[in-house]
Design a protein around this motif. Structure first.
Motif, PDB file in Angstrom:
ATOM      1  N   SER A   1       0.851  -1.188   0.000  1.00  0.00           N
ATOM      2  CA  SER A   1       0.000   0.000   0.000  1.00  0.00           C
ATOM      3  C   SER A   1       0.890   1.243   0.000  1.00  0.00           C
ATOM      4  O   SER A   1       2.103   1.159   0.191  1.00  0.00           O
ATOM      5  CB  SER A   1      -0.908   0.004   1.230  1.00  0.00           C
ATOM      6  N   VAL A   2       0.281   2.395  -0.207  1.00  0.00           N
ATOM      7  CA  VAL A   2       1.045   3.651  -0.181  1.00  0.00           C
ATOM      8  C   VAL A   2       1.679   3.836   1.198  1.00  0.00           C
ATOM      9  O   VAL A   2       2.861   4.185   1.314  1.00  0.00           O
ATOM     10  CB  VAL A   2       0.133   4.853  -0.535  1.00  0.00           C
ATOM     11  N   GLN A   3       0.905   3.561   2.243  1.00  0.00           N
ATOM     12  CA  GLN A   3       1.429   3.695   3.594  1.00  0.00           C
ATOM     13  C   GLN A   3       2.593   2.738   3.833  1.00  0.00           C
ATOM     14  O   GLN A   3       3.615   3.120   4.394  1.00  0.00           O
ATOM     15  CB  GLN A   3       0.309   3.415   4.607  1.00  0.00           C
ATOM     16  N   GLY A   4       2.461   1.502   3.378  1.00  0.00           N
ATOM     17  CA  GLY A   4       3.521   0.514   3.548  1.00  0.00           C
ATOM     18  C   GLY A   4       4.787   0.891   2.801  1.00  0.00           C
ATOM     19  O   GLY A   4       5.901   0.717   3.313  1.00  0.00           O
ATOM     20  N   ILE A   5       4.632   1.409   1.600  1.00  0.00           N
ATOM     21  CA  ILE A   5       5.803   1.833   0.817  1.00  0.00           C
ATOM     22  C   ILE A   5       6.500   3.008   1.500  1.00  0.00           C
ATOM     23  O   ILE A   5       7.723   3.062   1.574  1.00  0.00           O
ATOM     24  CB  ILE A   5       5.392   2.166  -0.638  1.00  0.00           C
ATOM     25  N   ILE A   6       5.718   3.933   2.051  1.00  0.00           N
ATOM     26  CA  ILE A   6       6.318   5.065   2.760  1.00  0.00           C
ATOM     27  C   ILE A   6       7.082   4.570   3.981  1.00  0.00           C
ATOM     28  O   ILE A   6       8.236   4.958   4.213  1.00  0.00           O
ATOM     29  CB  ILE A   6       5.246   6.105   3.155  1.00  0.00           C
ATOM     30  N   PHE A   7       6.444   3.683   4.762  1.00  0.00           N
ATOM     31  CA  PHE A   7       7.107   3.193   5.973  1.00  0.00           C
ATOM     32  C   PHE A   7       8.345   2.370   5.653  1.00  0.00           C
ATOM     33  O   PHE A   7       9.398   2.563   6.263  1.00  0.00           O
ATOM     34  CB  PHE A   7       6.154   2.337   6.817  1.00  0.00           C
ATOM     35  N   MET A   8       8.239   1.442   4.724  1.00  0.00           N
ATOM     36  CA  MET A   8       9.329   0.496   4.494  1.00  0.00           C
ATOM     37  C   MET A   8      10.390   1.017   3.526  1.00  0.00           C
ATOM     38  O   MET A   8      11.577   0.986   3.826  1.00  0.00           O
ATOM     39  CB  MET A   8       8.773  -0.835   3.972  1.00  0.00           C
ATOM     40  N   VAL A   9       9.970   1.489   2.366  1.00  0.00           N
ATOM     41  CA  VAL A   9      10.934   1.885   1.335  1.00  0.00           C
ATOM     42  C   VAL A   9      11.503   3.279   1.619  1.00  0.00           C
ATOM     43  O   VAL A   9      12.719   3.453   1.715  1.00  0.00           O
ATOM     44  CB  VAL A   9      10.301   1.812  -0.071  1.00  0.00           C
ATOM     45  N   VAL A  10      10.624   4.247   1.769  1.00  0.00           N
ATOM     46  CA  VAL A  10      11.102   5.613   2.021  1.00  0.00           C
ATOM     47  C   VAL A  10      11.791   5.680   3.386  1.00  0.00           C
ATOM     48  O   VAL A  10      12.872   6.256   3.518  1.00  0.00           O
ATOM     49  CB  VAL A  10       9.938   6.629   1.921  1.00  0.00           C
ATOM     50  N   GLY A  11      11.165   5.065   4.397  1.00  0.00           N
ATOM     51  CA  GLY A  11      11.773   5.050   5.728  1.00  0.00           C
ATOM     52  C   GLY A  11      13.121   4.356   5.727  1.00  0.00           C
ATOM     53  O   GLY A  11      14.081   4.824   6.331  1.00  0.00           O
ATOM     54  N   GLY A  12      13.207   3.217   5.034  1.00  0.00           N
ATOM     55  CA  GLY A  12      14.474   2.493   4.952  1.00  0.00           C
ATOM     56  C   GLY A  12      15.545   3.302   4.247  1.00  0.00           C
ATOM     57  O   GLY A  12      16.710   3.325   4.670  1.00  0.00           O
ATOM     58  N   PHE A  13      15.162   3.980   3.162  1.00  0.00           N
ATOM     59  CA  PHE A  13      16.121   4.832   2.451  1.00  0.00           C
ATOM     60  C   PHE A  13      16.611   5.959   3.354  1.00  0.00           C
ATOM     61  O   PHE A  13      17.815   6.245   3.416  1.00  0.00           O
ATOM     62  CB  PHE A  13      15.494   5.418   1.188  1.00  0.00           C
ATOM     63  N   LEU A  14      15.684   6.593   4.073  1.00  0.00           N
ATOM     64  CA  LEU A  14      16.076   7.706   4.942  1.00  0.00           C
ATOM     65  C   LEU A  14      16.982   7.249   6.083  1.00  0.00           C
ATOM     66  O   LEU A  14      17.924   7.957   6.451  1.00  0.00           O
ATOM     67  CB  LEU A  14      14.830   8.412   5.497  1.00  0.00           C
ATOM     68  N   VAL A  15      16.718   6.070   6.620  1.00  0.00           N
ATOM     69  CA  VAL A  15      17.590   5.542   7.671  1.00  0.00           C
ATOM     70  C   VAL A  15      18.986   5.274   7.100  1.00  0.00           C
ATOM     71  O   VAL A  15      19.995   5.650   7.696  1.00  0.00           O
ATOM     72  CB  VAL A  15      16.992   4.261   8.296  1.00  0.00           C
ATOM     73  N   GLY A  16      19.062   4.647   5.936  1.00  0.00           N
ATOM     74  CA  GLY A  16      20.360   4.372   5.316  1.00  0.00           C
ATOM     75  C   GLY A  16      21.104   5.641   4.949  1.00  0.00           C
ATOM     76  O   GLY A  16      22.304   5.775   5.216  1.00  0.00           O
ATOM     77  N   PHE A  17      20.389   6.597   4.350  1.00  0.00           N
ATOM     78  CA  PHE A  17      21.007   7.862   3.985  1.00  0.00           C
ATOM     79  C   PHE A  17      21.481   8.608   5.230  1.00  0.00           C
ATOM     80  O   PHE A  17      22.604   9.113   5.286  1.00  0.00           O
ATOM     81  CB  PHE A  17      20.023   8.735   3.200  1.00  0.00           C
ATOM     82  N   GLY A  18      20.616   8.661   6.251  1.00  0.00           N
ATOM     83  CA  GLY A  18      20.967   9.368   7.481  1.00  0.00           C
ATOM     84  C   GLY A  18      22.154   8.750   8.190  1.00  0.00           C
ATOM     85  O   GLY A  18      23.011   9.454   8.722  1.00  0.00           O
ATOM     86  N   THR A  19      22.215   7.429   8.164  1.00  0.00           N
ATOM     87  CA  THR A  19      23.344   6.741   8.790  1.00  0.00           C
ATOM     88  C   THR A  19      24.644   7.098   8.096  1.00  0.00           C
ATOM     89  O   THR A  19      25.650   7.396   8.731  1.00  0.00           O
ATOM     90  CB  THR A  19      23.110   5.218   8.755  1.00  0.00           C
ATOM     91  N   ARG A  20      24.627   7.097   6.790  1.00  0.00           N
ATOM     92  CA  ARG A  20      25.842   7.434   6.037  1.00  0.00           C
ATOM     93  C   ARG A  20      26.188   8.908   6.191  1.00  0.00           C
ATOM     94  O   ARG A  20      27.341   9.281   6.383  1.00  0.00           O
ATOM     95  CB  ARG A  20      25.639   7.071   4.557  1.00  0.00           C
ATOM     96  N   TYR A  21      25.174   9.772   6.128  1.00  0.00           N
ATOM     97  CA  TYR A  21      25.391  11.213   6.220  1.00  0.00           C
ATOM     98  C   TYR A  21      25.931  11.599   7.600  1.00  0.00           C
ATOM     99  O   TYR A  21      26.808  12.451   7.721  1.00  0.00           O
ATOM    100  CB  TYR A  21      24.086  11.955   5.943  1.00  0.00           C
ATOM    101  N   ALA A  22      25.418  10.939   8.656  1.00  0.00           N
ATOM    102  CA  ALA A  22      25.855  11.235  10.022  1.00  0.00           C
ATOM    103  C   ALA A  22      27.164  10.546  10.369  1.00  0.00           C
ATOM    104  O   ALA A  22      27.734  10.790  11.425  1.00  0.00           O
ATOM    105  CB  ALA A  22      24.779  10.816  11.018  1.00  0.00           C
TER     106      ALA A  22
END
Length: 191
Positions: free
Chosen positions: A126-147
């Motif tokens: 679902s849209v909500q699931g994609i936001i939580f899993m895909v977008v959230g996962g990308f942001l966690v990975g990006f944030g980890t590398r950026y920080a």
């Protein structure tokens, strides 16, 4: 044996867990090691040969094998806890939190570790699931590398090592968590 399992399966008090974490951190500092789970991804990529095409992954990964063993221990410990030490007690959350979550459509807050209304296979596409899993996962990975590291690395190892960048990162983690909890998550839950 039953009493031992009962004791182990209960949350440990702060006065036991805190000194154990401090002991581990002091020993790591003494031996010149730094702790962080996101470093394991870099190590695994280096093992698989990513260092041939990217300088970031070009390092002696054998020096980080202890960290991979630690991560494997976390997975194994989680599995043992789930299979043998888990209990069926609901999480203890405040009545205010229960009321607020029920207003967002979560029927039995605290009954499970994560709300089944959000984290289930049907919701994944679902849209909500994609936001939580895909977008959230990308942001966690990006944030980890950026920080320059993950929350555990900065909050436990970096702060123990008195690194100013870790203090700044931890403050940023808390601010981001508060913004997510109070301003973004309520809109995502009503989707």
């Amino acid at each position: 044996m039953s009493q031992l399992l009962d004791w182990i399966s209960q949350p440990w008090p702060w006065y036991v867990a805190g000194p154990l974490i401090a002991l581990v951190m002091f020993s790591m500092l003494f031996f010149g090691k730094s702790f962080g789970l996101s470093a394991n991804l870099r190590t695994m990529c280096s093992i698989l040969g990513a260092g041939r095409s990217c300088d970031f992954f070009d390092f002696n990964w054998r020096d980080q094998m202890w960290n991979l063993v630690f991560a494997a221990g976390l997975v194994l410990g989680g599995l043992i806890s789930y299979l043998y030490l888990g209990n069926d007690q609901a999480a203890h959350i405040s009545e205010t939190t229960i009321t607020e979550l029920q207003a967002f459509g979560i029927e039995n807050p605290g009954e499970n570790v994560v709300p089944k209304e959000i984290f289930n296979w049907e919701n994944l596409l679902s849209v909500q699931g994609i936001i939580f899993m895909v977008v959230g996962g990308f942001l966690v990975g990006f944030g980890t590398r950026y920080a320059g590291g993950c929350t555990s690395g900065h909050a436990i190892s970096g702060l123990s090592d008195l690194q100013p960048a870790s203090l700044l990162a931890v403050v940023g983690f808390f601010i981001g968590g508060l913004v997510m909890t109070y301003f973004i998550l309520p809109h995502l839950l009503v989707m």
